[in-house]
Design a protein around this motif. Structure first.
Motif, PDB file in Angstrom:
ATOM      1  N   ARG A   1       0.805  -1.395   0.112  1.00  0.00           N
ATOM      2  CA  ARG A   1      -0.036   0.106  -0.028  1.00  0.00           C
ATOM      3  C   ARG A   1       0.803   1.450  -0.264  1.00  0.00           C
ATOM      4  O   ARG A   1       0.553   2.493  -0.691  1.00  0.00           O
ATOM      5  N   LEU A   2       1.834   1.196   0.637  1.00  0.00           N
ATOM      6  CA  LEU A   2       2.960   2.437   0.846  1.00  0.00           C
ATOM      7  C   LEU A   2       3.567   2.611  -0.677  1.00  0.00           C
ATOM      8  O   LEU A   2       3.678   3.951  -1.070  1.00  0.00           O
ATOM      9  N   THR A   3       4.076   1.599  -1.366  1.00  0.00           N
ATOM     10  CA  THR A   3       4.657   1.615  -2.561  1.00  0.00           C
ATOM     11  C   THR A   3       4.006   1.705  -3.698  1.00  0.00           C
ATOM     12  O   THR A   3       4.463   2.060  -4.900  1.00  0.00           O
ATOM     13  N   GLY A   4       2.898   1.225  -3.869  1.00  0.00           N
ATOM     14  CA  GLY A   4       1.692   0.947  -4.878  1.00  0.00           C
ATOM     15  C   GLY A   4       2.346   0.053  -5.777  1.00  0.00           C
ATOM     16  O   GLY A   4       1.891   0.147  -7.087  1.00  0.00           O
ATOM     17  N   HIS A   5       3.027  -1.043  -5.536  1.00  0.00           N
ATOM     18  CA  HIS A   5       3.513  -2.218  -6.233  1.00  0.00           C
ATOM     19  C   HIS A   5       2.120  -2.900  -6.431  1.00  0.00           C
ATOM     20  O   HIS A   5       1.106  -3.014  -5.834  1.00  0.00           O
ATOM     21  N   SER A   6       1.640  -3.235  -7.709  1.00  0.00           N
ATOM     22  CA  SER A   6       0.470  -3.865  -8.451  1.00  0.00           C
ATOM     23  C   SER A   6       0.392  -5.199  -7.747  1.00  0.00           C
ATOM     24  O   SER A   6      -0.798  -5.722  -7.509  1.00  0.00           O
ATOM     25  N   THR A   7       1.475  -5.861  -7.505  1.00  0.00           N
ATOM     26  CA  THR A   7       1.519  -7.204  -7.022  1.00  0.00           C
ATOM     27  C   THR A   7       2.685  -7.478  -6.055  1.00  0.00           C
ATOM     28  O   THR A   7       3.550  -6.287  -5.931  1.00  0.00           O
ATOM     29  N   LEU A   8       2.570  -8.377  -5.398  1.00  0.00           N
ATOM     30  CA  LEU A   8       3.555  -8.766  -4.330  1.00  0.00           C
ATOM     31  C   LEU A   8       4.889  -9.395  -4.804  1.00  0.00           C
ATOM     32  O   LEU A   8       5.905  -9.685  -3.998  1.00  0.00           O
ATOM     33  N   ASP A   9       5.098  -9.498  -5.926  1.00  0.00           N
ATOM     34  CA  ASP A   9       5.916 -10.485  -6.631  1.00  0.00           C
ATOM     35  C   ASP A   9       7.267  -9.597  -6.190  1.00  0.00           C
ATOM     36  O   ASP A   9       8.372 -10.776  -5.915  1.00  0.00           O
ATOM     37  N   MET A  10       7.555  -8.715  -6.503  1.00  0.00           N
ATOM     38  CA  MET A  10       8.684  -7.950  -6.233  1.00  0.00           C
ATOM     39  C   MET A  10       9.142  -7.603  -5.029  1.00  0.00           C
ATOM     40  O   MET A  10      10.227  -7.899  -4.421  1.00  0.00           O
ATOM     41  N   LEU A  11       8.137  -7.525  -4.109  1.00  0.00           N
ATOM     42  CA  LEU A  11       8.191  -7.333  -2.538  1.00  0.00           C
ATOM     43  C   LEU A  11       8.558  -8.622  -1.979  1.00  0.00           C
ATOM     44  O   LEU A  11       9.498  -8.646  -1.109  1.00  0.00           O
ATOM     45  N   ARG A  12       8.312  -9.717  -2.467  1.00  0.00           N
ATOM     46  CA  ARG A  12       8.784 -10.844  -1.946  1.00  0.00           C
ATOM     47  C   ARG A  12      10.055 -11.213  -2.419  1.00  0.00           C
ATOM     48  O   ARG A  12      11.045 -11.796  -1.469  1.00  0.00           O
ATOM     49  N   ARG A  13      10.485 -10.497  -3.302  1.00  0.00           N
ATOM     50  CA  ARG A  13      12.060 -10.642  -3.620  1.00  0.00           C
ATOM     51  C   ARG A  13      12.819 -10.088  -2.549  1.00  0.00           C
ATOM     52  O   ARG A  13      13.884 -10.861  -2.315  1.00  0.00           O
ATOM     53  N   TYR A  14      12.278  -8.861  -2.041  1.00  0.00           N
ATOM     54  CA  TYR A  14      13.109  -8.226  -1.104  1.00  0.00           C
ATOM     55  C   TYR A  14      12.816  -9.057   0.340  1.00  0.00           C
ATOM     56  O   TYR A  14      14.142  -9.003   1.058  1.00  0.00           O
TER      57      TYR A  14
END
Length: 320
Positions: free
Chosen positions: A291-304
């Protein structure tokens, strides 16, 4: 009575004939591409998306011409021509992500062609994207981030502005386009304060609370900025909206004088990656981070999470 002739009137014969199937006229790739651009504009696609389609389809058109593909008659394009295009890009060492980006543009373009009856099939439909390595770009350490924030000379307007820009990037993780589109009404100091990001990649506005440090820096900058003809938040010395290229140049400059640029390329996206990294290390819930970053999916955040989450350190000594 006179016997009837067995010959049918020519007019009747002509009326019974099946109409000749005329061959469809050839349509040039470039002409259809222009129609596609117009169609995309009428759909209300963002200027960035329009530029993306135009850039990638032009690159593909040049490559098709180089390969001798039927650019003079788009109806003759086949999956084999698309495969030849991929092999061509690989020969000239285009990155898999670049090739996939051009394939995505072509896939959408030919889907438009099918919908308009220009072609019968989409030759890209069953062409798979190339596999790419799932990597996370370089981020700043806390010490490097602090060195960057210490670099501007805050006794000048440009220095205070640049500090406000870098603090905003560091404490919100917003994209460069989102940063340059911020307006004074998007900043609120009620309560703890918030930034409302209006011009987003996915077209959904989002709210980001202000950290104490960001609230203080923005308040000082806005006071020094004063009332101008434009309500764009970040302005140049000429009181015009501060351009994206100028921001990128300034970030490179601070990377150079701080020495951080010797280790990490200083860019708006490096600030965004660093924001995600620090939040993951702090154990922030992924859905809140999204919600903070506006990523459309969680895919990239899961890499972090895979790289920066601290749970591995917590268990590595277990069993020894």
């Amino acid at each position: 009575m006179k016997r009837r002739s067995n010959t049918v009137n020519e007019k009747t014969t002509a009326a019974l004939r099946k109409p000749n199937r005329t061959t469809k006229q050839p349509l040039k790739y470039w002409d259809v591409a222009e129609s596609f651009y117009k169609h995309s504009r009428l759909k209300g696609l963002s200027p960035d998306t329009l530029r993306y389609y135009e850039k990638e389809l032009k690159q593909n058109g040049r490559a098709f011409t180089e390969l001798g593909a039927p650019v003079e008659n788009i109806r003759l394009m086949t999956a084999e021509h698309i495969e030849q295009l991929i092999e061509y890009y690989q020969r000239i060492h285009r990155a898999p992500r670049t090739i996939n980006s051009r394939l995505r543009a072509l896939r959408t373009f030919f889907a438009y062609c099918v919908s308009k009856g220009i072609t019968v099939t989409n030759p890209v439909q069953n062409i798979a994207n190339l596999k790419v390595r799932h990597e996370v770009g370089a981020t700043f350490s806390r010490q490097q981030l602090q060195r960057l924030l210490d670099a501007p000379k805050t006794d000048t307007f440009s220095g205070l502005r640049d500090l406000a820009i870098m603090t905003t990037l560091a404490h919100t993780g917003i994209r460069l386009k989102e940063l340059t589109s911020l307006r004074l009404p998007d900043i609120s100091f009620d309560g703890i304060g918030t930034i409302t990001v209006q011009r987003t990649k996915n077209r959904y506005a989002r709210r980001i609370p202000l950290t104490k440090q960001l609230r203080r820096v923005l308040a000082l900058y806005i006071e020094e900025r004063g009332i101008l003809d434009t309500d764009i938040l970040f302005v140049s010395m000429d009181n015009a909206p501060f351009a994206e290229r100028s921001i990128q140049y300034q970030l490179k400059y601070y990377g150079k004088i701080s020495g951080v640029g010797n280790y990490v390329s200083v860019s708006p996206h490096a600030f965004r990656r660093t924001f995600c990294r620090l939040k993951v290390e702090a154990g922030t819930n992924l859905f809140l981070l999204q919600r903070l970053t506006g990523h459309s999916t969680l895919d990239m955040l899961r890499r972090y999470v895979q790289i920066f989450a601290t749970d591995l350190e917590d268990v590595i000594e277990d069993g020894f």
